[in-house]
Enzyme design. Structure first.
Site, PDB file in Angstrom:
ATOM      1  N   CYS A 111     -23.511  29.833   8.222  1.00  0.00           N
ATOM      2  CA  CYS A 111     -22.149  30.065   8.732  1.00  0.00           C
ATOM      3  C   CYS A 111     -22.036  29.565  10.173  1.00  0.00           C
ATOM      4  O   CYS A 111     -22.080  28.365  10.401  1.00  0.00           O
ATOM      5  CB  CYS A 111     -21.744  31.533   8.583  1.00  0.00           C
ATOM      6  N   HIS A 214     -22.687  32.310   2.935  1.00  0.00           N
ATOM      7  CA  HIS A 214     -23.642  33.358   3.313  1.00  0.00           C
ATOM      8  C   HIS A 214     -24.616  33.633   2.162  1.00  0.00           C
ATOM      9  O   HIS A 214     -24.435  34.607   1.423  1.00  0.00           O
ATOM     10  CB  HIS A 214     -22.896  34.641   3.697  1.00  0.00           C
ATOM     11  N   GLU A 216     -27.442  34.942   2.235  1.00  0.00           N
ATOM     12  CA  GLU A 216     -28.155  36.223   2.382  1.00  0.00           C
ATOM     13  C   GLU A 216     -27.432  37.357   1.667  1.00  0.00           C
ATOM     14  O   GLU A 216     -28.018  38.420   1.440  1.00  0.00           O
ATOM     15  CB  GLU A 216     -28.375  36.547   3.866  1.00  0.00           C
TER      16      GLU A 216
END
Ligand code: MN
Length: 237
Positions: A111, A214, A216
């Site tokens: 990001c 993202h 994660e």
């Protein structure tokens, strides 16, 4: 296998003028690195002169999401829709990028992290996607962070394709994106509206990848991004 140390950048800021300044990092980044086999080393913004010493001691770098990069760093005036900037964080993370680049240390940007990579190495940013591209998709999704809300077409033959396949379904929590690409990077994924969603370094053998989404917060193929970072860190050390 020796578990690699992964520097994970954190931010430092006040939520209100009367609050103490606090370090902040979404724990999902730490969890993703641990799951992939790395040991997280959370690094808040400190003096840029520390970047080389840190890079000498860790095996990989994870540049995380967060505030907007200051437009002065890519030669632009602030747009009215520019969000919060954190100049000390910008300076620190750009120094880390250069230290990682000099050492060919495995680097993943997420990001804001893809934007930091691009600015550090000479590129520019779109400061506000809705202002610059009125017909763009919604890139600041109202849905939960772990929901995949748009697709991205992955460049054939790219490193990213070997990890996530020809088309990625991604989450999207950004209002900025890459404008001019820094020399050395190749676009590795694009949204249907043309917004750059991923880049990778192709000028030489440096393992450096940036994604605008993202991973994660996601599972499945996206965990492979962190596994690949750890593999690159391990093979280089
Ligand atoms: Mn997006």
């Amino acid at each position: 296998m020796r578990r690699p140390l992964v520097a994970i950048t954190a931010t430092s800021r006040r939520e209100a003028p009367t609050d103490p300044e606090r370090l902040r990092l979404n724990a999902a980044y730490v969890d993703a690195i641990v799951r992939a086999g790395g040991i997280p080393v959370v690094t808040p913004p400190v003096a840029a002169e520390f970047a080389a010493a840190l890079a000498d001691r860790v095996d990989a770098l994870l540049l995380t999401g967060g505030e907007d990069v200051a437009p002065s760093l890519f030669g632009a005036e602030p747009h009215p829709a520019l969000g919060r900037v954190t100049p000390a964080r910008d300076v620190w993370e750009i120094a880390l990028v250069h230290a990682a680049r000099q050492r060919r240390m495995a680097t993943l940007g997420v990001c804001r992290g893809i934007q930091t990579l691009n600015v550090a190495l000479g590129g520019t940013l779109i400061q506000d996607i809705p202002s610059a591209l009125p017909d763009a998709l919604v890139h600041e999704q109202p849905q939960p962070r772990d929901e995949r809300t748009h697709v991205a077409t992955v460049t054939p033959g790219s490193r990213l394709e070997s990890l996530v396949g020809a088309e990625a379904r991604v989450n999207s929590m950004h209002h900025q994106s890459i404008a001019d690409l820094a020399p050395g990077f190749t676009v590795s994924a694009v949204a249907p509206d043309g917004v750059i969603e991923a880049v990778e370094w192709t000028a030489d053998a440096w393992w450096c990848l940036g994604v605008q989404w993202h991973p994660e917060e996601l599972d499945g193929a996206d965990a492979k991004l962190f596994a690949a970072l750890i593999a690159a860190a391990t093979s280089a050390s």
